[in-house]
Design a protein around this motif. Sequence first.
Motif, PDB file in Angstrom:
ATOM      1  N   VAL A  37      -0.777  -5.314  -3.001  1.00 54.35           N
ATOM      2  CA  VAL A  37       0.080  -4.529  -2.107  1.00 54.35           C
ATOM      3  C   VAL A  37       0.778  -3.394  -2.837  1.00 54.35           C
ATOM      4  N   LEU A  38       1.465  -3.685  -3.920  1.00 49.47           N
ATOM      5  CA  LEU A  38       2.201  -2.622  -4.616  1.00 49.47           C
ATOM      6  C   LEU A  38       1.285  -1.535  -5.176  1.00 49.47           C
ATOM      7  N   PRO A  39       0.168  -1.876  -5.807  1.00 51.47           N
ATOM      8  CA  PRO A  39      -0.724  -0.796  -6.241  1.00 51.47           C
ATOM      9  C   PRO A  39      -1.237   0.064  -5.081  1.00 51.47           C
ATOM     10  N   ALA A  40      -1.495  -0.546  -3.942  1.00 52.46           N
ATOM     11  CA  ALA A  40      -1.960   0.232  -2.793  1.00 52.46           C
ATOM     12  C   ALA A  40      -0.857   1.142  -2.257  1.00 52.46           C
ATOM     13  N   GLU A  41       0.371   0.669  -2.294  1.00 54.04           N
ATOM     14  CA  GLU A  41       1.493   1.474  -1.804  1.00 54.04           C
ATOM     15  C   GLU A  41       1.764   2.675  -2.707  1.00 54.04           C
TER      16      GLU A  41
END
Length: 54
Positions: A37-41
Amino acid sequence: MYNANKPDASELPSTGKLLKSTGIAVVIASALLVTVVLPAEYGVDRPGSDRFWG
């Protein structure tokens, strides 16, 4: 609307099993948050999958 019987106390999971299951779920959710999630955000490729996939 009564269509299910109330389970007996012997059929319910113990407090220890519930805590263990909750702990495992928290660890898995945290791992998914950090790796997916965080890398995609933020557009960050921490695990280096860009180099692997091309």
